[in-house]
Write a protein that holds these residues in place. Structure first.
Motif, short mmCIF file in Angstrom:
data_model
loop_
_atom_site.label_atom_id
_atom_site.label_comp_id
_atom_site.label_asym_id
_atom_site.label_seq_id
_atom_site.Cartn_x
_atom_site.Cartn_y
_atom_site.Cartn_z
N UNK A 116 0.86 -1.17 -0.15
CA UNK A 116 -0.19 0.10 -0.17
C UNK A 116 0.86 1.38 0.08
N UNK A 117 2.03 1.09 -0.34
CA UNK A 117 3.05 2.30 -0.59
C UNK A 117 3.31 2.91 0.61
N UNK A 118 3.46 2.27 1.71
CA UNK A 118 3.80 2.69 3.29
C UNK A 118 2.99 3.56 3.90
N UNK A 119 1.77 3.18 3.33
CA UNK A 119 0.60 4.25 4.20
C UNK A 119 0.22 3.53 5.40
N UNK A 120 -0.39 4.53 6.24
CA UNK A 120 -0.96 4.03 7.61
C UNK A 120 -2.37 4.19 7.71
N UNK A 121 -3.04 3.50 8.63
CA UNK A 121 -4.39 3.93 9.07
C UNK A 121 -5.00 2.93 9.67
N UNK A 122 -6.29 3.33 9.87
CA UNK A 122 -7.04 2.39 10.99
C UNK A 122 -7.37 1.09 10.01
N UNK A 123 -7.66 1.44 8.89
CA UNK A 123 -8.32 0.18 8.12
C UNK A 123 -7.28 -0.70 7.94
N UNK A 124 -5.81 -0.47 7.65
CA UNK A 124 -4.85 -1.27 7.55
C UNK A 124 -4.75 -2.03 8.90
N UNK A 125 -4.71 -1.29 10.04
CA UNK A 125 -4.36 -1.83 11.34
C UNK A 125 -5.52 -2.89 11.66
N UNK A 126 -6.81 -2.81 11.46
CA UNK A 126 -7.69 -3.74 11.64
C UNK A 126 -7.51 -4.92 10.61
N UNK A 127 -7.21 -4.65 9.52
CA UNK A 127 -6.85 -5.89 8.81
C UNK A 127 -5.97 -6.69 9.11
N UNK A 128 -4.74 -6.13 9.28
CA UNK A 128 -3.80 -6.60 10.02
C UNK A 128 -4.00 -7.50 11.28
N UNK A 129 -4.48 -6.85 12.18
CA UNK A 129 -5.16 -7.44 13.55
C UNK A 129 -5.99 -8.91 13.00
N UNK A 130 -6.68 -9.00 12.02
CA UNK A 130 -7.68 -10.04 11.64
C UNK A 130 -6.60 -10.92 11.08
N UNK A 131 -5.70 -10.56 10.34
CA UNK A 131 -4.85 -11.62 9.70
C UNK A 131 -3.92 -12.24 10.68
N UNK A 132 -3.51 -11.43 11.81
CA UNK A 132 -2.72 -11.95 12.82
C UNK A 132 -3.43 -12.99 13.61
#
Length: 183
Positions: free
Chosen positions: A111-127
């Motif tokens: 995602x070209x080094x972006x940050x955000x709540x949407x990425x955080x939530x998806x990352x938590x689900x994947x973990x």
């Protein structure tokens, strides 16, 4: 600051941002009194946070296509690390680091080094999926049924390599890594 005699040194004034701290420093742009704690180095000297424009790093809503690609590759990585963790539960610390950093950095790269709540939530689900896969693989390898897991007796804990303190920390670590990466 006060001298050893208890008197304020000549020329000191209260910091604009920390009124209890006395300072001799001033912003090189606007002249506000600033202390070393709030002073920001710039190419032209020390500046106050207002003049240098200090603010938090920006966060962006990630485009759906990029988020979907990052999620899919992150899922593949989480499942692979989960499978490895199921076969080598004693490597929990290292695999928790691999899971957290692997998912977070893979997603960030896509995602070209972006940050955000949407990425955080998806990352938590994947973990979470990676952790569940690791325990499912381990349970299958050891022939433990879901009923045995629900009972969670000492034999199952020993066979599954479940130790409350380290396993809880190892499970928490990748969530924290994803949080810090995307906050």
């Amino acid at each position: 600051m006060e001298s050893s005699s208890g008197f304020k040194q000549h020329g000191e004034v209260a910091c604009s941002y920390h009124p209890k701290v006395h300072t001799l420093l001033r912003c090189s742009r606007c002249g506000k009194p600033i202390c070393p704690q709030c002073a920001v180095r710039s190419p032209v000297g020390l500046r106050c946070p207002d003049c240098v424009g200090v603010r938090g790093l920006p966060t962006y809503a990630t485009e759906t296509g990029y988020l979907l690609k990052a999620s899919m590759l992150g899922l593949v990585l989480a499942v692979l690390i989960g499978i490895v963790w199921g076969f080598f539960p004693a490597w929990g610390f290292y695999l928790s680091l691999a899971l957290g950093f692997g998912v977070a950095e893979t997603m960030a790269a896509l995602v070209k080094q972006k940050r955000g709540r949407d990425l955080m939530v998806v990352g938590w689900v994947l973990v979470g999926i990676g952790l569940l896969v690791s325990r499912a693989v381990l349970a299958q390898r050891l022939g433990i049924t879901w009923d045995d897991l629900n009972a969670l007796g000492p034999v199952v804990e020993r066979q599954m390599h479940l130790r409350v303190m380290p396993d809880g920390l190892f499970a928490l670590l990748p969530f924290l890594i994803v949080y810090v990466r995307f906050r």
